[in-house]
Motif scaffolding. Sequence first.
Motif, PDB file in Angstrom:
ATOM      1  N   ARG A   1     -12.571  85.157  46.766  1.00 40.26           N
ATOM      2  CA  ARG A   1     -11.748  85.961  47.266  1.00 40.26           C
ATOM      3  C   ARG A   1     -11.971  85.781  48.895  1.00 40.26           C
ATOM      4  NH1 ARG A   1     -10.993  91.831  46.110  1.00 40.26           N
ATOM      5  NH2 ARG A   1     -12.078  91.239  44.345  1.00 40.26           N
TER       6      ARG A   1
ATOM      7  N   GLU B   1      -4.463  85.148  48.278  1.00 41.68           N
ATOM      8  CA  GLU B   1      -3.635  86.297  48.322  1.00 41.68           C
ATOM      9  C   GLU B   1      -2.435  86.009  48.947  1.00 41.68           C
ATOM     10  OE1 GLU B   1      -6.915  86.600  48.702  1.00 41.68           O
ATOM     11  OE2 GLU B   1      -7.663  88.699  47.959  1.00 41.68           O
ATOM     12  N   GLN B   2      -2.747  85.324  50.314  1.00 49.94           N
ATOM     13  CA  GLN B   2      -1.460  85.111  51.192  1.00 49.94           C
ATOM     14  C   GLN B   2      -0.639  83.985  50.324  1.00 49.94           C
ATOM     15  OE1 GLN B   2      -0.689  86.804  53.859  1.00 49.94           O
ATOM     16  NE2 GLN B   2       1.042  85.345  54.211  1.00 49.94           N
TER      17      GLN B   2
ATOM     18  N   ARG C   1       1.494  85.528  47.528  1.00 46.67           N
ATOM     19  CA  ARG C   1       2.636  86.191  48.106  1.00 46.67           C
ATOM     20  C   ARG C   1       3.509  85.350  48.694  1.00 46.67           C
ATOM     21  NH1 ARG C   1      -1.261  89.609  49.866  1.00 46.67           N
ATOM     22  NH2 ARG C   1      -1.718  88.649  51.846  1.00 46.67           N
TER      23      ARG C   1
ATOM     24  N   CYS D   1      -2.033  87.706  40.760  1.00 43.85           N
ATOM     25  CA  CYS D   1      -3.352  87.023  41.687  1.00 43.85           C
ATOM     26  C   CYS D   1      -4.422  87.554  41.427  1.00 43.85           C
ATOM     27  CB  CYS D   1      -2.634  87.008  43.197  1.00 43.85           C
ATOM     28  SG  CYS D   1      -3.821  86.188  44.020  1.00 43.85           S
TER      29      CYS D   1
END
Length: 189
Positions: A75, A80-81, A84, A91
Amino acid sequence: MSRLGLRFRLQRRLLSPRLRQIQLLVCDVDGVLTDGGLHYDEQGRVVKRFDVRDGLAIRMLQRAGIEVAFLSGGRSGAIEQRARHLQVSHCLVGVGDKLSALRQLQATLQLEREHTAFIGDDLNDLTVRPATGLLISPADGAAGLRRQADWVLRCRGGDGAVRELAESLLQQRGLWRELNREGWRDGNA
């Protein structure tokens, strides 16, 4: 053609029927979408390098109707970016039990084992074996994973492995030739 090239072509031909069934590609992140290295900035934040060709491959798979998910024990915010940016809606990060998380995702998407491919690079990715129709490793995956994988790719993690896999999935659907002829019109990834 070299022996290695012949082996890869034969291996992919044997996997063709299974590749045609794939509706969900689940990607580990570190060592698959990245080279596995951890780079820290001055504030101690992790910076990861993603291959843009892998990103475009993910977008092509999505356009072809194949669901793509990220499943990572790590993490960092970068995962996550990237999800997106690529419009990857599943995700899953900070996951301790990858098998359980994968089975839950399959239940949510109403997909069976034979419709699921997983690409991972290390021994913690072996745990998903019972829930996958295809277990795939980049060329530089851990030896234990490579031995048990259905397919070991030619490309290294973070250096085109997902692109190599995506091209094969798209070829099995008869879409790769058209993309090579017409090109991609939906921007970069």
